[in-house]
Scaffold this motif. Structure first.
Motif, short mmCIF file in Angstrom:
data_model
loop_
_atom_site.label_atom_id
_atom_site.label_comp_id
_atom_site.label_asym_id
_atom_site.label_seq_id
_atom_site.Cartn_x
_atom_site.Cartn_y
_atom_site.Cartn_z
N ILE A 37 0.87 -1.17 0.00
CA ILE A 37 0.00 0.00 0.00
C ILE A 37 0.91 1.23 0.00
O ILE A 37 1.82 1.32 0.83
N PRO A 38 0.70 2.18 -0.92
CA PRO A 38 1.57 3.35 -0.97
C PRO A 38 1.58 4.12 0.36
O PRO A 38 0.55 4.25 1.02
N GLU A 39 2.75 4.63 0.72
CA GLU A 39 2.88 5.37 1.97
C GLU A 39 1.95 6.57 2.01
O GLU A 39 1.40 6.89 3.05
N VAL A 40 1.75 7.22 0.86
CA VAL A 40 0.89 8.40 0.83
C VAL A 40 -0.55 8.03 1.23
O VAL A 40 -1.24 8.82 1.88
N VAL A 41 -0.99 6.84 0.88
CA VAL A 41 -2.34 6.39 1.26
C VAL A 41 -2.43 6.21 2.77
O VAL A 41 -3.38 6.65 3.41
N LEU A 42 -1.42 5.57 3.36
CA LEU A 42 -1.40 5.37 4.80
C LEU A 42 -1.37 6.71 5.54
O LEU A 42 -2.11 6.91 6.52
N LEU A 43 -0.55 7.63 5.07
CA LEU A 43 -0.44 8.93 5.73
C LEU A 43 -1.72 9.75 5.57
O LEU A 43 -2.18 10.39 6.53
N LEU A 44 -2.32 9.73 4.39
CA LEU A 44 -3.58 10.46 4.19
C LEU A 44 -4.70 9.91 5.06
O LEU A 44 -5.50 10.67 5.61
N CYS A 45 -4.78 8.60 5.17
CA CYS A 45 -5.81 8.00 6.02
C CYS A 45 -5.61 8.43 7.48
O CYS A 45 -6.58 8.69 8.19
N SER A 46 -4.36 8.51 7.90
CA SER A 46 -4.08 8.96 9.26
C SER A 46 -4.50 10.41 9.46
O SER A 46 -5.14 10.74 10.46
N ILE A 47 -4.16 11.26 8.53
CA ILE A 47 -4.48 12.69 8.65
C ILE A 47 -5.98 12.92 8.58
O ILE A 47 -6.54 13.74 9.30
N LEU A 48 -6.66 12.19 7.71
CA LEU A 48 -8.09 12.42 7.46
C LEU A 48 -9.00 11.69 8.44
O LEU A 48 -10.13 11.35 8.09
N GLY A 49 -8.54 11.45 9.65
CA GLY A 49 -9.41 10.90 10.67
C GLY A 49 -8.95 9.60 11.29
O GLY A 49 -9.53 9.16 12.28
N GLY A 50 -7.94 8.97 10.74
CA GLY A 50 -7.54 7.66 11.24
C GLY A 50 -6.24 7.64 12.03
O GLY A 50 -5.59 6.60 12.12
N ALA A 51 -5.88 8.77 12.62
CA ALA A 51 -4.60 8.85 13.33
C ALA A 51 -4.53 7.87 14.51
O ALA A 51 -3.49 7.28 14.76
N LEU A 52 -5.63 7.70 15.22
CA LEU A 52 -5.62 6.76 16.34
C LEU A 52 -5.35 5.35 15.84
O LEU A 52 -4.51 4.63 16.40
N GLY A 53 -6.00 4.94 14.78
CA GLY A 53 -5.78 3.61 14.21
C GLY A 53 -4.38 3.45 13.67
O GLY A 53 -3.75 2.40 13.84
#
Length: 90
Positions: A37-53
């Protein structure tokens, strides 16, 4: 206004679950040498509400823990999400 608060909390919860699963899947794929999974996808998911996960996946699955920008993104994202929840409920 109350329904907006509930929807926002559900959104944060759903994004955290999705982000945790994406980190976990990426960890499995990395061990098997498969397409990641591209790093940008993981980072965007974290920023857009998934930081706790994302943060929990880093701790529990020991994934991306050597990448300082993942730790920084998840900690700052988590702080932002906590601040938003605080402002919504005060």
């Amino acid at each position: 206004m109350e329904i907006f608060r509930i929807i926002f909390l559900c959104f944060l919860g759903a994004m955290s679950i999705i982000t945790f699963l994406l980190y976990a899947i990426d960890k499995v794929k990395s061990r098997k040498g498969q397409f990641r999974i591209p790093e940008v996808v993981l980072l965007l998911c974290s920023i857009l509400g998934g930081a706790l996960g994302g943060y929990l996946a880093m701790i529990i699955k020991h994934h991306k823990t050597t990448e300082w920008y993942f730790m920084l993104t998840n900690i700052l994202g988590l702080a932002l999400h906590v601040l938003l929840v605080y402002l919504m409920f005060r």
